[in-house]
Design an enzyme around this catalytic site. Structure first.
Site, mmCIF file in Angstrom:
data_model
loop_
_atom_site.group_PDB
_atom_site.id
_atom_site.type_symbol
_atom_site.label_atom_id
_atom_site.label_comp_id
_atom_site.label_asym_id
_atom_site.label_seq_id
_atom_site.Cartn_x
_atom_site.Cartn_y
_atom_site.Cartn_z
ATOM 1 N N HIS A 160 0.859 -1.190 0.000
ATOM 2 C CA HIS A 160 0.000 0.000 0.000
ATOM 3 C C HIS A 160 0.891 1.234 0.000
ATOM 4 C CE1 HIS A 160 -3.052 2.937 1.259
ATOM 5 N NE2 HIS A 160 -3.943 2.051 0.856
ATOM 6 N N GLU A 208 -7.812 -4.499 -0.226
ATOM 7 C CA GLU A 208 -8.408 -5.039 -1.449
ATOM 8 C C GLU A 208 -8.356 -6.566 -1.494
ATOM 9 O OE1 GLU A 208 -6.266 -2.419 -1.625
ATOM 10 O OE2 GLU A 208 -7.619 -0.818 -2.321
#
Length: 359
Positions: free
Chosen positions: A251, A306
């Site tokens: 991320h 996700e």
């Protein structure tokens, strides 16, 4: 100072959320987001993000009733959508639908009531467009269901199980807000011109059409398929050789474990009956993290939100093409909160550009 993409540049002050990427912390107005799961409903968290405090019983009832009241689409809006649906992708049609709701009231400062209407209506819009594209009958909102349960009902035409609703609601809460990301920044930039909430949200949705912000869960499903066909080692090495990202891992903000992923993993493990591929998914996470540690030492690449968002939606039976539109419904709360905050403390965004001579 020139920073491409404004990376590391502080552009606003906000009371809505705080992210500590180094320690893996996400707070909504001072409260750890992951601690809200199982304790508060989507409606309660939405109220909290919008107004800064949790509602009492009467306030929650009034807020929930407002969301139910505004779920429905007018027949005129449906007629207009019928003209758009055959010619646009699902996410593009959702973006256009928000524009259709604009009655040019152009209120300033932005009116919270209009934001609440958008939070209520967007799941109906997504379900309506999706079912029409599939040649299925429209499912009207169910007034006796909560926000997440009603959304699933409109998508599938049947009531989903409690743990499926809980899993989706957890995902909706954990992605309702996440600081000054691309879509939220776009919404605030538009708002800073004293434009309306519909224009700001339309701009926000437009950013999600790009794969770098809104398409990651779909990429996770593709990665799962590829790893299942060969091996994690082979799949990762092939992707890295081709310059591809390992979707669902790492991320830009979090340099450690994504707190949202950890919370969603718990929800995924609670789904009953357990999907046949659940153990593979858990093992895939473990093997991928180990492989990335060897290939990219020091990068601290873990499963992000996700990865388990994709797993949860797959378990519920949600089609890949719905992943980004559903994310829009989740993030609508954060967008509205930021739009309101921007309009109350407004300064137009006007950064400088570094001139680079062509010759």
């Amino acid at each position: 100072m020139f920073e491409p993409g404004l990376k590391g540049v502080t552009a606003i002050e906000t009371s809505i959320s705080h992210i500590d990427g180094k320690d893996g912390v996400l707070q909504y107005r001072g409260v750890l987001a992951k601690e809200l799961i199982g304790k508060y409903s989507f409606e309660e968290v939405s109220f909290f993000l919008l107004k800064g405090y949790f509602p009492d019983k009467k306030e929650l009832e009034h807020f929930s009733q407002a969301l139910v009241k505004h779920r429905f689409l007018s027949e005129e809006t449906k007629k207009q959508l019928e003209l758009i649906i055959p010619h646009q992708s699902l996410i593009s049609a959702v973006r256009s639908a928000v524009s259709l709701l604009d009655q040019s009231n152009d209120l300033w400062p932005v009116n919270l009531e209009e934001g609440i209407q958008l939070i209520a209506k967007l799941p109906t819009i997504v379900a309506y467009i999706y079912r029409k594209k599939k040649g299925l009958n429209e499912i009207e909102p169910e007034t006796n269901f909560g926000h997440a349960a009603n959304f699933l009902y409109m998508l599938f035409g049947e009531e989903k199980s409690v743990n499926e609703v809980d899993a989706l609601e957890a995902y909706m809460i954990l992605t309702a807000e996440h600081g000054l990301n691309a879509s939220t920044f776009a919404a605030r930039v538009v708002t800073s011109t004293q434009s309306d909430v519909y224009s700001a949200v339309t701009a926000a949705i437009g950013t999600l059409k790009g794969p770098l912000h809104g398409g990651a869960p779909s990429g996770v499903i593709q990665y799962m398929k590829e790893a299942e066909k060969s091996s994690v080692n082979e799949t990762i090495r092939k992707k890295l050789t081709n310059g591809e990202k390992i979707m669902g891992f790492g991320h830009r903000v979090y340099k450690t474990k994504d707190p949202r992923a950890e919370a969603l993993k718990i929800q995924f493990n609670s789904i009953d009956p357990k999907p046949a591929w659940a153990d593979f998914t858990l093992q895939l996470e473990k093997e991928t993290v180990n492989e990335l540690q060897q290939l990219k030492p020091g990068r601290e690449l873990y499963a992000n939100v996700e990865f388990y968002a994709a797993a949860i939606m797959k378990a519920i039976g949600i089609s890949n093409e719905l992943f980004t539109p559903i994310f829009c419904c989740n993030r609508m709360v954060g967008w509205v909160a930021h739009i309101i905050e921007q309009s109350e403390h407004n300064v137009i965004f006007r950064p400088n550009a570094h001139y680079r001579p062509s010759v």
